[in-house]
Design a protein around this motif. Structure first.
Motif, PDB file in Angstrom:
ATOM      1  N   SER A 185      32.296  37.097  48.725  1.00  0.00           N
ATOM      2  CA  SER A 185      31.606  35.812  48.583  1.00  0.00           C
ATOM      3  C   SER A 185      32.359  34.953  47.584  1.00  0.00           C
ATOM      4  O   SER A 185      33.311  35.404  46.930  1.00  0.00           O
ATOM      5  CB  SER A 185      30.182  36.034  48.098  1.00  0.00           C
ATOM      6  OG  SER A 185      30.194  36.487  46.752  1.00  0.00           O
ATOM      7  N   VAL A 193      31.236  33.938  44.758  1.00  0.00           N
ATOM      8  CA  VAL A 193      31.001  34.543  43.439  1.00  0.00           C
ATOM      9  C   VAL A 193      31.880  35.775  43.245  1.00  0.00           C
ATOM     10  O   VAL A 193      32.475  35.965  42.177  1.00  0.00           O
ATOM     11  CB  VAL A 193      29.509  34.902  43.271  1.00  0.00           C
ATOM     12  CG1 VAL A 193      29.308  35.739  42.013  1.00  0.00           C
ATOM     13  CG2 VAL A 193      28.667  33.644  43.199  1.00  0.00           C
ATOM     14  N   GLY A 209      35.574  28.534  46.500  1.00  0.00           N
ATOM     15  CA  GLY A 209      34.755  27.969  47.557  1.00  0.00           C
ATOM     16  C   GLY A 209      35.574  27.539  48.753  1.00  0.00           C
ATOM     17  O   GLY A 209      35.176  27.748  49.911  1.00  0.00           O
ATOM     18  N   TRP A 266      29.932  33.351  55.692  1.00  0.00           N
ATOM     19  CA  TRP A 266      30.062  32.549  54.469  1.00  0.00           C
ATOM     20  C   TRP A 266      30.970  31.324  54.615  1.00  0.00           C
ATOM     21  O   TRP A 266      31.420  30.783  53.609  1.00  0.00           O
ATOM     22  CB  TRP A 266      30.549  33.402  53.302  1.00  0.00           C
ATOM     23  CG  TRP A 266      29.523  34.358  52.810  1.00  0.00           C
ATOM     24  CD1 TRP A 266      28.186  34.186  52.771  1.00  0.00           C
ATOM     25  CD2 TRP A 266      29.768  35.665  52.288  1.00  0.00           C
ATOM     26  NE1 TRP A 266      27.571  35.288  52.266  1.00  0.00           N
ATOM     27  CE2 TRP A 266      28.518  36.217  51.952  1.00  0.00           C
ATOM     28  CE3 TRP A 266      30.931  36.411  52.061  1.00  0.00           C
ATOM     29  CZ2 TRP A 266      28.374  37.478  51.400  1.00  0.00           C
ATOM     30  CZ3 TRP A 266      30.789  37.668  51.515  1.00  0.00           C
ATOM     31  CH2 TRP A 266      29.539  38.192  51.192  1.00  0.00           C
ATOM     32  N   ARG A 309      30.122  27.435  52.594  1.00  0.00           N
ATOM     33  CA  ARG A 309      29.079  27.861  51.670  1.00  0.00           C
ATOM     34  C   ARG A 309      28.559  26.692  50.847  1.00  0.00           C
ATOM     35  O   ARG A 309      29.224  25.686  50.646  1.00  0.00           O
ATOM     36  CB  ARG A 309      29.627  28.930  50.716  1.00  0.00           C
ATOM     37  CG  ARG A 309      29.980  30.245  51.373  1.00  0.00           C
ATOM     38  CD  ARG A 309      28.776  31.096  51.628  1.00  0.00           C
ATOM     39  NE  ARG A 309      28.134  31.525  50.383  1.00  0.00           N
ATOM     40  CZ  ARG A 309      27.090  32.339  50.328  1.00  0.00           C
ATOM     41  NH1 ARG A 309      26.564  32.792  51.436  1.00  0.00           N
ATOM     42  NH2 ARG A 309      26.578  32.698  49.173  1.00  0.00           N
ATOM     43  N   ASP A 348      25.953  28.909  45.142  1.00  0.00           N
ATOM     44  CA  ASP A 348      26.825  29.962  44.617  1.00  0.00           C
ATOM     45  C   ASP A 348      26.915  29.895  43.101  1.00  0.00           C
ATOM     46  O   ASP A 348      26.868  30.912  42.405  1.00  0.00           O
ATOM     47  CB  ASP A 348      28.220  29.846  45.226  1.00  0.00           C
ATOM     48  CG  ASP A 348      28.292  30.437  46.629  1.00  0.00           C
ATOM     49  OD1 ASP A 348      27.690  31.500  46.856  1.00  0.00           O
ATOM     50  OD2 ASP A 348      28.934  29.822  47.484  1.00  0.00           O
ATOM     51  N   GLN A 358      23.639  31.189  41.614  1.00  0.00           N
ATOM     52  CA  GLN A 358      23.510  32.644  41.672  1.00  0.00           C
ATOM     53  C   GLN A 358      24.403  33.323  40.642  1.00  0.00           C
ATOM     54  O   GLN A 358      24.034  34.323  40.032  1.00  0.00           O
ATOM     55  CB  GLN A 358      23.829  33.148  43.085  1.00  0.00           C
ATOM     56  CG  GLN A 358      22.811  32.728  44.131  1.00  0.00           C
ATOM     57  CD  GLN A 358      21.383  33.110  43.746  1.00  0.00           C
ATOM     58  OE1 GLN A 358      21.112  34.241  43.319  1.00  0.00           O
ATOM     59  NE2 GLN A 358      20.466  32.165  43.878  1.00  0.00           N
ATOM     60  N   TRP A 359      25.602  32.749  40.441  1.00  0.00           N
ATOM     61  CA  TRP A 359      26.511  33.290  39.436  1.00  0.00           C
ATOM     62  C   TRP A 359      25.925  33.131  38.035  1.00  0.00           C
ATOM     63  O   TRP A 359      25.971  34.042  37.209  1.00  0.00           O
ATOM     64  CB  TRP A 359      27.860  32.593  39.544  1.00  0.00           C
ATOM     65  CG  TRP A 359      28.810  32.817  38.409  1.00  0.00           C
ATOM     66  CD1 TRP A 359      29.370  31.872  37.622  1.00  0.00           C
ATOM     67  CD2 TRP A 359      29.336  34.067  37.939  1.00  0.00           C
ATOM     68  NE1 TRP A 359      30.210  32.435  36.682  1.00  0.00           N
ATOM     69  CE2 TRP A 359      30.193  33.788  36.863  1.00  0.00           C
ATOM     70  CE3 TRP A 359      29.148  35.392  38.327  1.00  0.00           C
ATOM     71  CZ2 TRP A 359      30.874  34.783  36.166  1.00  0.00           C
ATOM     72  CZ3 TRP A 359      29.825  36.384  37.619  1.00  0.00           C
ATOM     73  CH2 TRP A 359      30.673  36.073  36.572  1.00  0.00           C
TER      74      TRP A 359
END
Length: 282
Positions: A4, A6, A31, A67, A70, A75, A78-79
């Motif tokens: 991902s 991350v 990304g 993904w 994204r 992202d 979440q990180w």
């Protein structure tokens, strides 16, 4: 194993935001690699072995359509949540301020935020009135929790470019924050003053600065921000200019990218407050 944004940022890239890849930050590069199939070897700091291994893994997920395109805001959030997951709420008042309270969702930290307060709970962050925050706001608040800083502001102010590792983000600060503020408020000094006061700014015009307007904000208790604004000067031929200053301790409390996110939020709040005031007048 799938990679991902991350995962790529955390486990593979150098996290230096050096800009050598052509992108302003490592997470932006990650990304593009994950969602747009940008070549991983665009980062010159990865060994051929790492590029080969990760490219094979990326190839599998590209083929599966996993993904692609994204949501970078998600992202980043979440990180930030992952970074702060190990933080104990009870330890936060001594580090970042605020007080512990009991909310409907359980224990929470009540923390001053601009002219109001937020509640930081185990699972979410909300304003005291229950309304939500933007994802980018949550990103820099979670990162503030995780940064681990304990120093209180010293009152020594610095421009963003004076801090280490900001080279790749200086243009972003100018292009997304300072220049838009200058363009929005040139010839409208009164609008700026009213907007700044409306979001909790303290007028410090003339206090050791030459700006036409200067305001100190406290987005977070240990993260003050100062805005200096010079209006158009037709006589001398100078256009309007805006400059953000930060206490020298800011990098103890926020990573570089989060400082930019916070600055962008301040710009947005000032512009929104001015638009709202003008709307009421009309």
């Amino acid at each position: 194993m799938a990679l991902s944004v991350v995962d790529l940022y955390r486990d593979v890239l150098p996290q230096t935001n050096c800009g050598d890849c052509g992108f302003s930050t490592c997470i932006a590069f990650a990304g593009m690699v994950v969602s747009d199939k940008h070549p991983l070897d665009g980062c010159p700091h990865l060994t051929p072995a790492v590029v080969e291994r990760c490219s094979q893994e990326l190839g599998v997920q590209y083929a599966a359509g996993k993904w692609t395109k994204r949501d970078l805001a998600e992202d980043a959030l979440q990180w930030a949540i992952e970074r702060s997951a190990s933080m104990n709420l009870a330890d936060l008042p001594d580090r970042i301020g605020g007080i512990l309270v009991e909310s409907e969702a359980g224990p929470a930290l009540k923390l001053p935020y601009f002219s109001g307060h937020i509640l930081i709970g185990v699972k979410d962050i909300k304003r005291l009135d229950g309304t939500g925050l933007t994802r980018w706001e949550k990103v820099f608040i979670y990162n503030h929790m995780a940064q681990g800083g304990i120093r209180t502001p010293t009152g020594t102010w610095k421009g963003f470019e004076a801090f280490p590792n900001t080279v790749s983000k200086v243009k972003t600060m100018a292009g997304e924050v300072e220049t838009p503020l200058a363009e929005r408020f040139h010839g409208r000094l009164k609008d700026l003053v009213e907007a700044a006061v409306g979001i909790g700014g303290l007028d410090v015009t003339g206090r050791e600065n030459s700006a036409d307007a200067a305001f100190r904000f406290h987005p977070l208790p240990r993260v003050p921000v100062m805005l200096l604004f010079w209006d158009d000067d037709p006589v001398d031929g100078f256009g309007a200019a805006a400059k953000l200053l930060f206490d020298e301790t800011v990098i103890d409390h926020l990573d570089i990218e989060s400082i930019v996110f916070l600055s962008e939020r301040l710009r947005q709040m000032l512009c929104d407050a001015a638009d709202e005031t003008n709307g009421l007048r009309t």
